[in-house]
Design a protein around this motif. Structure first.
Motif, PDB file in Angstrom:
ATOM      1  N   ASP A 258      11.775   4.111   0.718  1.00  0.00           N
ATOM      2  CA  ASP A 258      12.257   4.346  -0.642  1.00  0.00           C
ATOM      3  C   ASP A 258      11.442   3.514  -1.626  1.00  0.00           C
ATOM      4  O   ASP A 258      11.121   2.360  -1.352  1.00  0.00           O
ATOM      5  CB  ASP A 258      13.734   3.959  -0.765  1.00  0.00           C
ATOM      6  N   CYS A 259      11.124   4.102  -2.771  1.00  0.00           N
ATOM      7  CA  CYS A 259      10.315   3.409  -3.776  1.00  0.00           C
ATOM      8  C   CYS A 259      11.181   2.456  -4.602  1.00  0.00           C
ATOM      9  O   CYS A 259      12.193   2.874  -5.169  1.00  0.00           O
ATOM     10  CB  CYS A 259       9.631   4.403  -4.699  1.00  0.00           C
ATOM     11  N   PRO A 260      10.803   1.185  -4.698  1.00  0.00           N
ATOM     12  CA  PRO A 260      11.585   0.240  -5.495  1.00  0.00           C
ATOM     13  C   PRO A 260      11.370   0.404  -7.003  1.00  0.00           C
ATOM     14  O   PRO A 260      12.126  -0.133  -7.789  1.00  0.00           O
ATOM     15  CB  PRO A 260      11.077  -1.124  -5.021  1.00  0.00           C
ATOM     16  N   PHE A 261      10.361   1.172  -7.395  1.00  0.00           N
ATOM     17  CA  PHE A 261      10.071   1.349  -8.816  1.00  0.00           C
ATOM     18  C   PHE A 261      10.740   2.586  -9.405  1.00  0.00           C
ATOM     19  O   PHE A 261      11.353   2.516 -10.457  1.00  0.00           O
ATOM     20  CB  PHE A 261       8.557   1.397  -9.052  1.00  0.00           C
ATOM     21  N   CYS A 262      10.625   3.732  -8.720  1.00  0.00           N
ATOM     22  CA  CYS A 262      11.225   4.956  -9.260  1.00  0.00           C
ATOM     23  C   CYS A 262      12.515   5.344  -8.535  1.00  0.00           C
ATOM     24  O   CYS A 262      13.174   6.312  -8.907  1.00  0.00           O
ATOM     25  CB  CYS A 262      10.222   6.109  -9.221  1.00  0.00           C
ATOM     26  N   ASN A 263      12.873   4.624  -7.486  1.00  0.00           N
ATOM     27  CA  ASN A 263      14.114   4.806  -6.721  1.00  0.00           C
ATOM     28  C   ASN A 263      14.243   6.153  -6.017  1.00  0.00           C
ATOM     29  O   ASN A 263      15.350   6.564  -5.682  1.00  0.00           O
ATOM     30  CB  ASN A 263      15.341   4.565  -7.609  1.00  0.00           C
TER      31      ASN A 263
ATOM     32  N   VAL B 237       7.624   6.883  -0.427  1.00  0.00           N
ATOM     33  CA  VAL B 237       6.562   5.902  -0.209  1.00  0.00           C
ATOM     34  C   VAL B 237       6.039   6.064   1.210  1.00  0.00           C
ATOM     35  O   VAL B 237       6.792   5.987   2.174  1.00  0.00           O
ATOM     36  CB  VAL B 237       7.082   4.458  -0.424  1.00  0.00           C
ATOM     37  N   GLU B 238       4.734   6.322   1.311  1.00  0.00           N
ATOM     38  CA  GLU B 238       4.114   6.500   2.618  1.00  0.00           C
ATOM     39  C   GLU B 238       3.115   5.385   2.874  1.00  0.00           C
ATOM     40  O   GLU B 238       2.438   4.932   1.959  1.00  0.00           O
ATOM     41  CB  GLU B 238       3.406   7.852   2.692  1.00  0.00           C
ATOM     42  N   CYS B 239       3.037   4.976   4.103  1.00  0.00           N
ATOM     43  CA  CYS B 239       2.143   3.890   4.489  1.00  0.00           C
ATOM     44  C   CYS B 239       1.080   4.422   5.443  1.00  0.00           C
ATOM     45  O   CYS B 239       1.381   5.196   6.340  1.00  0.00           O
ATOM     46  CB  CYS B 239       2.948   2.790   5.169  1.00  0.00           C
ATOM     47  N   SER B 240      -0.155   4.008   5.211  1.00  0.00           N
ATOM     48  CA  SER B 240      -1.229   4.344   6.145  1.00  0.00           C
ATOM     49  C   SER B 240      -1.942   3.057   6.545  1.00  0.00           C
ATOM     50  O   SER B 240      -2.137   2.160   5.721  1.00  0.00           O
ATOM     51  CB  SER B 240      -2.203   5.338   5.528  1.00  0.00           C
TER      52      SER B 240
ATOM     53  N   ILE C 232      -0.085   1.478   0.836  1.00  0.00           N
ATOM     54  CA  ILE C 232       1.225   2.067   0.615  1.00  0.00           C
ATOM     55  C   ILE C 232       1.202   2.728  -0.758  1.00  0.00           C
ATOM     56  O   ILE C 232       0.608   2.200  -1.690  1.00  0.00           O
ATOM     57  CB  ILE C 232       2.313   0.989   0.760  1.00  0.00           C
ATOM     58  N   LYS C 233       1.770   3.954  -0.859  1.00  0.00           N
ATOM     59  CA  LYS C 233       1.692   4.699  -2.122  1.00  0.00           C
ATOM     60  C   LYS C 233       2.931   5.570  -2.277  1.00  0.00           C
ATOM     61  O   LYS C 233       3.382   6.205  -1.330  1.00  0.00           O
ATOM     62  CB  LYS C 233       0.443   5.576  -2.129  1.00  0.00           C
ATOM     63  N   CYS C 234       3.465   5.595  -3.513  1.00  0.00           N
ATOM     64  CA  CYS C 234       4.589   6.470  -3.836  1.00  0.00           C
ATOM     65  C   CYS C 234       4.041   7.810  -4.315  1.00  0.00           C
ATOM     66  O   CYS C 234       3.190   7.860  -5.199  1.00  0.00           O
ATOM     67  CB  CYS C 234       5.464   5.837  -4.916  1.00  0.00           C
ATOM     68  N   ARG C 235       4.552   8.899  -3.758  1.00  0.00           N
ATOM     69  CA  ARG C 235       4.111  10.241  -4.149  1.00  0.00           C
ATOM     70  C   ARG C 235       4.625  10.638  -5.528  1.00  0.00           C
ATOM     71  O   ARG C 235       4.055  11.506  -6.166  1.00  0.00           O
ATOM     72  CB  ARG C 235       4.591  11.268  -3.127  1.00  0.00           C
ATOM     73  N   VAL C 236       5.690   9.999  -6.010  1.00  0.00           N
ATOM     74  CA  VAL C 236       6.290  10.383  -7.287  1.00  0.00           C
ATOM     75  C   VAL C 236       5.684   9.591  -8.452  1.00  0.00           C
ATOM     76  O   VAL C 236       5.148  10.166  -9.389  1.00  0.00           O
ATOM     77  CB  VAL C 236       7.825  10.216  -7.251  1.00  0.00           C
ATOM     78  N   CYS C 237       5.768   8.267  -8.387  1.00  0.00           N
ATOM     79  CA  CYS C 237       5.311   7.446  -9.523  1.00  0.00           C
ATOM     80  C   CYS C 237       3.895   6.902  -9.330  1.00  0.00           C
ATOM     81  O   CYS C 237       3.375   6.214 -10.207  1.00  0.00           O
ATOM     82  CB  CYS C 237       6.286   6.305  -9.802  1.00  0.00           C
ATOM     83  N   ASP C 238       3.265   7.209  -8.204  1.00  0.00           N
ATOM     84  CA  ASP C 238       1.870   6.854  -7.922  1.00  0.00           C
ATOM     85  C   ASP C 238       1.630   5.343  -7.848  1.00  0.00           C
ATOM     86  O   ASP C 238       0.514   4.881  -8.046  1.00  0.00           O
ATOM     87  CB  ASP C 238       0.935   7.510  -8.934  1.00  0.00           C
TER      88      ASP C 238
ATOM     89  N   SER D  20       7.249  -4.414   3.749  1.00  0.00           N
ATOM     90  CA  SER D  20       7.936  -5.697   3.536  1.00  0.00           C
ATOM     91  C   SER D  20       7.078  -6.656   2.722  1.00  0.00           C
ATOM     92  O   SER D  20       7.582  -7.359   1.842  1.00  0.00           O
ATOM     93  CB  SER D  20       8.290  -6.336   4.872  1.00  0.00           C
ATOM     94  N   GLU D  21       5.782  -6.659   2.988  1.00  0.00           N
ATOM     95  CA  GLU D  21       4.884  -7.524   2.222  1.00  0.00           C
ATOM     96  C   GLU D  21       4.828  -7.079   0.762  1.00  0.00           C
ATOM     97  O   GLU D  21       4.764  -7.904  -0.146  1.00  0.00           O
ATOM     98  CB  GLU D  21       3.491  -7.509   2.845  1.00  0.00           C
ATOM     99  N   TRP D  22       4.859  -5.768   0.529  1.00  0.00           N
ATOM    100  CA  TRP D  22       4.872  -5.229  -0.832  1.00  0.00           C
ATOM    101  C   TRP D  22       6.134  -5.668  -1.567  1.00  0.00           C
ATOM    102  O   TRP D  22       6.076  -6.120  -2.707  1.00  0.00           O
ATOM    103  CB  TRP D  22       4.772  -3.708  -0.772  1.00  0.00           C
ATOM    104  N   ILE D  23       7.275  -5.554  -0.917  1.00  0.00           N
ATOM    105  CA  ILE D  23       8.544  -5.960  -1.522  1.00  0.00           C
ATOM    106  C   ILE D  23       8.524  -7.460  -1.821  1.00  0.00           C
ATOM    107  O   ILE D  23       8.942  -7.899  -2.900  1.00  0.00           O
ATOM    108  CB  ILE D  23       9.739  -5.592  -0.603  1.00  0.00           C
ATOM    109  N   ASP D  24       8.026  -8.257  -0.887  1.00  0.00           N
ATOM    110  CA  ASP D  24       7.929  -9.702  -1.103  1.00  0.00           C
ATOM    111  C   ASP D  24       7.038 -10.022  -2.299  1.00  0.00           C
ATOM    112  O   ASP D  24       7.348 -10.901  -3.106  1.00  0.00           O
ATOM    113  CB  ASP D  24       7.386 -10.410   0.139  1.00  0.00           C
ATOM    114  N   GLU D  25       5.930  -9.304  -2.430  1.00  0.00           N
ATOM    115  CA  GLU D  25       5.010  -9.525  -3.547  1.00  0.00           C
ATOM    116  C   GLU D  25       5.666  -9.121  -4.867  1.00  0.00           C
ATOM    117  O   GLU D  25       5.493  -9.814  -5.878  1.00  0.00           O
ATOM    118  CB  GLU D  25       3.726  -8.716  -3.318  1.00  0.00           C
ATOM    119  N   CYS D  26       6.433  -8.044  -4.872  1.00  0.00           N
ATOM    120  CA  CYS D  26       7.167  -7.623  -6.079  1.00  0.00           C
ATOM    121  C   CYS D  26       8.170  -8.697  -6.499  1.00  0.00           C
ATOM    122  O   CYS D  26       8.271  -9.024  -7.687  1.00  0.00           O
ATOM    123  CB  CYS D  26       7.905  -6.311  -5.832  1.00  0.00           C
ATOM    124  N   GLU D  27       8.906  -9.231  -5.533  1.00  0.00           N
ATOM    125  CA  GLU D  27       9.883 -10.275  -5.832  1.00  0.00           C
ATOM    126  C   GLU D  27       9.203 -11.532  -6.367  1.00  0.00           C
ATOM    127  O   GLU D  27       9.707 -12.182  -7.271  1.00  0.00           O
ATOM    128  CB  GLU D  27      10.704 -10.600  -4.592  1.00  0.00           C
TER     129      GLU D  27
END
Length: 79
Positions: free
Chosen positions: A13-18, A23-26, A36-42, A60-67
């Protein structure tokens, strides 16, 4: 009897556009980059990975960096 291997999620789930599951990870093991990239909000995030990294680790690293960024931007509350 063989043990069933647990499957690790690759979409989140995208933490920015909800939006759920957008959100897909490669993982590119040859360049050692997890993307990691959100298909909706890019929204995008990239980090270095190793041979043990799974998609949930990149998320998890992305979420930690956002926080971390949000904590730096928040004004200090004084009593």
């Amino acid at each position: 009897m063989k043990k069933e291997v647990a499957k690790v999620a690759t979409s989140f789930d995208c933490p920015f556009c909800n939006h759920a599951g957008t959100v897909e990870c490669s993982l590119n093991r040859s360049t050692e980059l997890g993307t990691i990239k959100c298909r909706v909000c890019d929204t995008k995030f990239q980090t270095t990975i190793n041979y043990m990294t799974e998609p949930i680790d990149v998320f998890s690293e992305w979420i930690d960096e956002c926080e971390k960024v949000n904590a730096e931007d928040a004004p200090d509350e004084e009593e």
